[in-house]
Design an enzyme around this catalytic site. Structure first.
Site, mmCIF file in Angstrom:
data_model
loop_
_atom_site.group_PDB
_atom_site.id
_atom_site.type_symbol
_atom_site.label_atom_id
_atom_site.label_comp_id
_atom_site.label_asym_id
_atom_site.label_seq_id
_atom_site.Cartn_x
_atom_site.Cartn_y
_atom_site.Cartn_z
ATOM 1 N N GLY A 2 60.361 61.755 61.248
ATOM 2 C CA GLY A 2 61.443 61.814 62.220
ATOM 3 C C GLY A 2 61.098 62.563 63.499
ATOM 4 C CB SER A 3 57.981 63.497 65.276
ATOM 5 O OG SER A 3 57.304 62.290 65.531
ATOM 6 N NE ARG A 8 63.241 48.586 52.495
ATOM 7 C CZ ARG A 8 62.595 48.101 51.439
ATOM 8 N NH1 ARG A 8 61.451 48.619 51.061
ATOM 9 N NH2 ARG A 8 63.094 47.094 50.773
ATOM 10 C CG LEU A 37 66.124 45.923 60.001
ATOM 11 C CD1 LEU A 37 66.466 46.274 61.445
ATOM 12 C CD2 LEU A 37 67.080 46.608 59.033
ATOM 13 C CG ASN A 57 60.331 49.275 65.693
ATOM 14 O OD1 ASN A 57 60.562 50.334 65.095
ATOM 15 N ND2 ASN A 57 59.199 48.606 65.528
ATOM 16 C CG HIS A 76 54.116 48.762 66.833
ATOM 17 N ND1 HIS A 76 54.111 48.702 65.455
ATOM 18 C CD2 HIS A 76 52.873 48.386 67.228
ATOM 19 C CE1 HIS A 76 52.930 48.282 65.042
ATOM 20 N NE2 HIS A 76 52.170 48.084 66.099
ATOM 21 N N GLY A 111 60.530 38.429 63.701
ATOM 22 C CA GLY A 111 59.103 38.579 63.386
ATOM 23 C C GLY A 111 58.755 40.036 63.101
ATOM 24 C CD GLU A 132 54.980 56.408 68.380
ATOM 25 O OE1 GLU A 132 54.802 55.272 67.957
ATOM 26 O OE2 GLU A 132 55.257 57.371 67.638
HETATM 27 C C1 GRF Z 1 55.826 56.187 64.771
HETATM 28 O O1 GRF Z 1 54.441 56.192 64.993
HETATM 29 C C2 GRF Z 1 56.412 54.859 65.142
HETATM 30 O O2 GRF Z 1 55.709 54.201 66.152
HETATM 31 C C3 GRF Z 1 56.320 54.072 63.864
HETATM 32 O O3 GRF Z 1 56.575 55.016 62.860
HETATM 33 C C4 GRF Z 1 56.155 56.300 63.301
HETATM 34 C C5 GRF Z 1 57.306 57.236 63.048
HETATM 35 O O4 GRF Z 1 56.969 58.577 63.282
HETATM 36 N N1 GRF Z 1 57.242 52.963 63.892
HETATM 37 P P1 GRF Z 1 58.099 59.692 63.225
HETATM 38 O O5 GRF Z 1 58.768 59.582 61.873
HETATM 39 O O6 GRF Z 1 59.046 59.456 64.348
HETATM 40 O O7 GRF Z 1 57.356 60.984 63.367
#
Ligand code: GRF
Length: 203
Positions: free
Chosen positions: A7-8, A86, A88, A102, A104, A138, A169
């Site tokens: 959950g960072s 998961r 969806l 999302n 990624h 997808g 991110e």
């Molecule tokens: C992140 O790298 C995100 O891109 C991917 O899952 C990871 C989640 O990291 N979908 P966090 O739980 O937010 O630290």
């Protein structure tokens, strides 16, 4: 927000809201993994939480229906996936058309799936990054909302590169959500590829 793990990214969003850098409200954090750190982070920020373990459900459809009901009860406008592990169902996506986001850890369309950082390293790319996108049916394939580049450095291993991608991110996610808060989302189709393209028009 839906999360499964550390959950960072959730934390970065909660922190940005707390200091006024992001005009948004997290109505509920739903987690499919009991004990995930994401749940505690949400509780610490005073956000409502729901733990909905996917293992308690006989099918993906039944799990998703429970998540939909919790999101609707919370009156959410957007569904933000922050490390939600998961896939969806189409029924879920129909419930929130063009409203599921999302993040990624790669520059899509490169390196989809759960080992994106490892794949980037094994491919020998010199630049990777992260992508915020709308979710479609997808895998990591929906319209792109924002991207940030991250250099791959000599001597990087999966942990060092993943850590650098995570930093990018946190900033990209907050910036993209704030842009969404300030703009109307426009969906068009590329004439050549037929793909849906997302763009943002100032309100
Ligand atoms: C992140 O790298 C995100 O891109 C991917 O899952 C990871 C989640 O990291 N979908 P966090 O739980 O937010 O630290």
């Amino acid at each position: 927000m839906l999360a499964s793990g550390n959950g960072s990214n959730l934390q970065a969003i909660l922190d940005a809201i707390a200091v006024g850098r992001l005009q948004a409200k997290v109505e509920v954090v739903i987690c499919n993994q009991p004990g995930a750190r994401a749940l505690q982070r949400a509780r610490d920020a005073g956000v409502d939480t729901r733990c909905i373990p996917h293992r308690d459900y006989a099918s993906r459809e039944q799990f998703d229906q429970t998540v939909i009901a919790a999101l609707e009860a919370a009156g959410v406008e957007w569904v933000v996936l922050a490390g939600f592990m998961r896939v969806l169902t189409p029924a879920f996506l129909r419930q929130f058309p063009h409203r599921v986001i999302n993040i990624h850890p790669a520059l899509l369309p490169s390196f989809t799936g759960i080992h994106a950082v490892r794949q980037a390293l094994h491919h020998g790319v010199k630049v990777t990054g992260c992508t915020v996108h709308l979710v479609d049916e997808g895998i990591d394939s929906g319209p792109i909302l924002g991207q940030a580049a991250v250099p791959v450095l000599e001597g990087d291993d999966e942990a060092t590169l993943a850590a650098r991608v995570h930093v990018a991110e946190h900033q990209l996610f907050v910036d993209t959500l704030q842009r969404l808060a300030n703009h109307d989302l426009i969906i068009t189709r590329d004439a050549v590829s037929g793909r849906e393209i997302a763009s943002l028009r100032p309100r």
